[in-house]
Structure formats: C-alpha cells, structure tokens
Scaffold this motif. Structure first.
Motif, PDB file in Angstrom:
ATOM      1  N   ALA A  19     -27.919   5.801  27.119  1.00  0.00           N
ATOM      2  CA  ALA A  19     -27.140   5.818  28.361  1.00  0.00           C
ATOM      3  C   ALA A  19     -25.643   5.795  28.055  1.00  0.00           C
ATOM      4  N   LYS A  20     -25.232   4.943  27.133  1.00  0.00           N
ATOM      5  CA  LYS A  20     -23.811   4.863  26.784  1.00  0.00           C
ATOM      6  C   LYS A  20     -23.328   6.170  26.156  1.00  0.00           C
ATOM      7  N   THR A  21     -24.176   6.776  25.336  1.00  0.00           N
ATOM      8  CA  THR A  21     -23.815   8.056  24.710  1.00  0.00           C
ATOM      9  C   THR A  21     -23.639   9.143  25.764  1.00  0.00           C
ATOM     10  N   VAL A  22     -24.572   9.198  26.716  1.00  0.00           N
ATOM     11  CA  VAL A  22     -24.490  10.190  27.792  1.00  0.00           C
ATOM     12  C   VAL A  22     -23.231   9.979  28.618  1.00  0.00           C
ATOM     13  N   LEU A  23     -22.916   8.727  28.928  1.00  0.00           N
ATOM     14  CA  LEU A  23     -21.718   8.417  29.715  1.00  0.00           C
ATOM     15  C   LEU A  23     -20.448   8.827  28.979  1.00  0.00           C
ATOM     16  N   LEU A  24     -20.399   8.556  27.698  1.00  0.00           N
ATOM     17  CA  LEU A  24     -19.235   8.964  26.905  1.00  0.00           C
ATOM     18  C   LEU A  24     -19.072  10.485  26.901  1.00  0.00           C
ATOM     19  N   ILE A  25     -20.182  11.188  26.709  1.00  0.00           N
ATOM     20  CA  ILE A  25     -20.134  12.647  26.691  1.00  0.00           C
ATOM     21  C   ILE A  25     -19.685  13.183  28.050  1.00  0.00           C
ATOM     22  N   LEU A  26     -20.209  12.609  29.131  1.00  0.00           N
ATOM     23  CA  LEU A  26     -19.830  13.032  30.478  1.00  0.00           C
ATOM     24  C   LEU A  26     -18.324  12.913  30.701  1.00  0.00           C
ATOM     25  N   HIS A  27     -17.764  11.793  30.273  1.00  0.00           N
ATOM     26  CA  HIS A  27     -16.337  11.571  30.494  1.00  0.00           C
ATOM     27  C   HIS A  27     -15.484  12.442  29.564  1.00  0.00           C
ATOM     28  N   LEU A  28     -15.934  12.646  28.342  1.00  0.00           N
ATOM     29  CA  LEU A  28     -15.191  13.514  27.426  1.00  0.00           C
ATOM     30  C   LEU A  28     -15.203  14.963  27.911  1.00  0.00           C
ATOM     31  N   VAL A  29     -16.365  15.437  28.347  1.00  0.00           N
ATOM     32  CA  VAL A  29     -16.461  16.793  28.884  1.00  0.00           C
ATOM     33  C   VAL A  29     -15.603  16.923  30.143  1.00  0.00           C
ATOM     34  N   GLY A  30     -15.619  15.873  30.971  1.00  0.00           N
ATOM     35  CA  GLY A  30     -14.793  15.873  32.171  1.00  0.00           C
ATOM     36  C   GLY A  30     -13.310  15.969  31.852  1.00  0.00           C
ATOM     37  N   LEU A  31     -12.875  15.242  30.835  1.00  0.00           N
ATOM     38  CA  LEU A  31     -11.468  15.295  30.414  1.00  0.00           C
ATOM     39  C   LEU A  31     -11.085  16.703  29.972  1.00  0.00           C
ATOM     40  N   LEU A  32     -11.937  17.301  29.161  1.00  0.00           N
ATOM     41  CA  LEU A  32     -11.656  18.656  28.673  1.00  0.00           C
ATOM     42  C   LEU A  32     -11.656  19.667  29.819  1.00  0.00           C
ATOM     43  N   GLY A  33     -12.631  19.549  30.691  1.00  0.00           N
ATOM     44  CA  GLY A  33     -12.731  20.479  31.802  1.00  0.00           C
ATOM     45  C   GLY A  33     -11.559  20.401  32.759  1.00  0.00           C
ATOM     46  N   LEU A  34     -11.038  19.192  32.974  1.00  0.00           N
ATOM     47  CA  LEU A  34      -9.901  19.015  33.881  1.00  0.00           C
ATOM     48  C   LEU A  34      -8.562  19.284  33.194  1.00  0.00           C
ATOM     49  N   ASN A 199     -26.158  -6.504  34.795  1.00  0.00           N
ATOM     50  CA  ASN A 199     -26.333  -5.089  34.449  1.00  0.00           C
ATOM     51  C   ASN A 199     -25.551  -4.831  33.156  1.00  0.00           C
ATOM     52  N   LYS A 200     -26.232  -4.355  32.143  1.00  0.00           N
ATOM     53  CA  LYS A 200     -25.630  -4.179  30.823  1.00  0.00           C
ATOM     54  C   LYS A 200     -24.548  -3.098  30.783  1.00  0.00           C
ATOM     55  N   LEU A 201     -24.466  -2.286  31.817  1.00  0.00           N
ATOM     56  CA  LEU A 201     -23.511  -1.178  31.804  1.00  0.00           C
ATOM     57  C   LEU A 201     -22.238  -1.446  32.605  1.00  0.00           C
ATOM     58  N   ASN A 202     -22.164  -2.573  33.309  1.00  0.00           N
ATOM     59  CA  ASN A 202     -21.011  -2.825  34.180  1.00  0.00           C
ATOM     60  C   ASN A 202     -19.675  -2.678  33.455  1.00  0.00           C
ATOM     61  N   LEU A 203     -19.466  -3.464  32.421  1.00  0.00           N
ATOM     62  CA  LEU A 203     -18.186  -3.468  31.714  1.00  0.00           C
ATOM     63  C   LEU A 203     -17.948  -2.130  31.019  1.00  0.00           C
ATOM     64  N   PHE A 204     -18.985  -1.567  30.422  1.00  0.00           N
ATOM     65  CA  PHE A 204     -18.845  -0.295  29.703  1.00  0.00           C
ATOM     66  C   PHE A 204     -18.373   0.820  30.629  1.00  0.00           C
ATOM     67  N   ILE A 205     -18.984   0.933  31.803  1.00  0.00           N
ATOM     68  CA  ILE A 205     -18.598   1.988  32.739  1.00  0.00           C
ATOM     69  C   ILE A 205     -17.205   1.739  33.296  1.00  0.00           C
ATOM     70  N   PHE A 206     -16.889   0.499  33.602  1.00  0.00           N
ATOM     71  CA  PHE A 206     -15.553   0.191  34.141  1.00  0.00           C
ATOM     72  C   PHE A 206     -14.468   0.576  33.138  1.00  0.00           C
ATOM     73  N   ILE A 207     -14.659   0.220  31.876  1.00  0.00           N
ATOM     74  CA  ILE A 207     -13.680   0.580  30.835  1.00  0.00           C
ATOM     75  C   ILE A 207     -13.595   2.096  30.694  1.00  0.00           C
ATOM     76  N   ASN A 208     -14.745   2.768  30.739  1.00  0.00           N
ATOM     77  CA  ASN A 208     -14.763   4.239  30.667  1.00  0.00           C
ATOM     78  C   ASN A 208     -13.945   4.858  31.790  1.00  0.00           C
ATOM     79  N   LEU A 209     -14.097   4.337  33.004  1.00  0.00           N
ATOM     80  CA  LEU A 209     -13.373   4.883  34.152  1.00  0.00           C
ATOM     81  C   LEU A 209     -11.874   4.645  34.030  1.00  0.00           C
ATOM     82  N   ILE A 210     -11.495   3.445  33.598  1.00  0.00           N
ATOM     83  CA  ILE A 210     -10.073   3.129  33.407  1.00  0.00           C
ATOM     84  C   ILE A 210      -9.459   4.072  32.379  1.00  0.00           C
ATOM     85  N   LEU A 211     -10.142   4.238  31.244  1.00  0.00           N
ATOM     86  CA  LEU A 211      -9.637   5.123  30.188  1.00  0.00           C
ATOM     87  C   LEU A 211      -9.618   6.574  30.652  1.00  0.00           C
ATOM     88  N   PHE A 212     -10.651   6.986  31.362  1.00  0.00           N
ATOM     89  CA  PHE A 212     -10.765   8.358  31.856  1.00  0.00           C
ATOM     90  C   PHE A 212      -9.568   8.719  32.728  1.00  0.00           C
TER      91      PHE A 212
END
Length: 221
Positions: A19-34, A199-212
């Motif tokens: 799940a964390k790998t997929v989320l990272l890829i989603l945000h990286l692809v989103g950064l490149l696409g935008l 939920n094990k993903l709360n902090l991980f997703i929040f940090i991902n969104l802030i960085l994104f």
C-alpha cells in the motif's frame, strides 16, 4: 492453485508495504504529470480519481465499520459540503471564491469530491493525534491546526491548477479561519463518535500529501 494461495498469502503478509509503495508511486506519477505542461490538463482532471484511490487505500486499513464510523463519515461529508456551498454562494465562512471544472461533478457549485476531501483530512489528522491527546477539545483544536497547515500548503497549488479561484486572486485570512472552524466541528464529532480509530496509514498519507503539495508549489512557480 497452490501458487495462487501463496500469492494471496504474500499479499496479505505484505499489505502495508504494498500500500505504501502504491501511494508513493501515485504521488510521484502525479508530480511528474502535473509538472509537464503537455500532460498537466489530463492530470488535473484525474485529481478526483487520485483522491478516491488514496481514500480507498486508507479505508482498506480501517478496522471498525460500525454505526459510529458511518455516522462520522456522513457528518463529515455533509458538513463539509454544506459549508462549501454556503461559502461559494454567499462568500461567508471562507471568503469569495468559486470552483473550476477540473474537480468533476458539482452540486450547487461545489464538487462532490470536496466532501470526501473533508472526510479524508479529518480522518487522517484526527487519527494521527487520537492516541496522543486524551482531551477531546484539545485534540480537536490540534487536529484542526494540522488541517489548516495542510490548507496553507494546498491553497497556492489549488489556484494554479484551477481547482478553485479567489476573488481578486487573493487568498483571504478568513479562508484559514473558516477552515479551522469547520474542521473543529467535524473533529469534535470524530472524537465523540465511538469506533476504532487506529489506522497504520494515517501519518504516512498525511506526510505524502504535505510533501506532494509542497513540491508542487515549488515546481509550478
């Protein structure tokens, strides 16, 4: 059959890592696409899909789908949507603004995905602080501050990507005050409704969104 069972077992054992790998890829692809102007329009319109996928992955790690959870979810979505509709139609709460078309289907000028976004952000920030702060009011205040922090990072990017536009191209302080007020109301409900909030993903997703959004703010300058 055995290999299929082994694959299912592997996926189950490594669900969090996957799940964390997929989320990272989603945000990286989103950064490149935008980032690239040629692909930006496509990725702008994919924003609701991205948000739904992130929310879906998060909820797949939720443990307690009881009545309290559903009441909170409905309340968060409804209050978020109603406050935004009031804001768009009257200029009250947040200030004078209007949504663009890239966020998808709208109800009275507000994209439905915005209601889901309110649910997502309250769930994330409330969950991050839930076990660390025992007092409900203090927890709601601190979680709302985290949401305002997210909005501070998000606002410049949202304007550049035409998620919404402010009157005179100026983000008013009333927006952040309004965000805090509505967030506090929903956060307090989050605290008062009874369900397992781990939920094990709360902090991980929040940090991902802030960085994104922080990185987008830089690359879209």
């Amino acid at each position: 059959m055995r290999s299929f069972k082994e694959m299912l077992s592997f996926l189950k054992r490594n669900k969090l890592v996957i799940a964390k790998t997929v989320l990272l890829i989603l945000h990286l692809v989103g950064l490149l696409g935008l980032y690239f102007s040629i692909s930006r329009p496509i990725f702008q319109t994919l924003t609701p899909v991205h948000l739904l996928v992130v929310t879906g992955i998060l909820i797949s790690f939720h443990k307690d789908f009881n009545l309290g959870f559903w009441l909170f979810g409905i309340f968060a979505f409804t209050v978020g949507m109603v406050s935004e509709i009031i804001g768009v139609k009257t200029g009250l709460i947040f200030g004078e603004y209007a949504y663009g078309q890239v966020l998808g289907f709208q109800v009275l000028g507000v994209p439905l995905i915005i209601g889901i976004n309110w649910f997502l952000l309250v769930y994330l920030t409330g969950g991050i602080l839930n076990k660390h702060i025992k007092n409900d009011i203090l927890a709601a205040i601190c979680s709302s501050i985290l949401m305002v922090l997210m909005d501070v990072v998000l606002e410049p990017v949202a304007v550049k990507l035409d998620f919404w536009q402010w009157e005179l191209n100026h983000i008013p302080l009333s927006n952040f005050a309004g965000w805090f007020l509505i967030a506090f109301i929903i956060q307090l409900t989050y605290r008062k409704t009874t369900f397992d909030k781990r939920n094990k993903l709360n902090l991980f997703i929040f940090i991902n969104l802030i960085l994104f959004f922080s990185i987008l703010a830089i690359i879209l300058e």
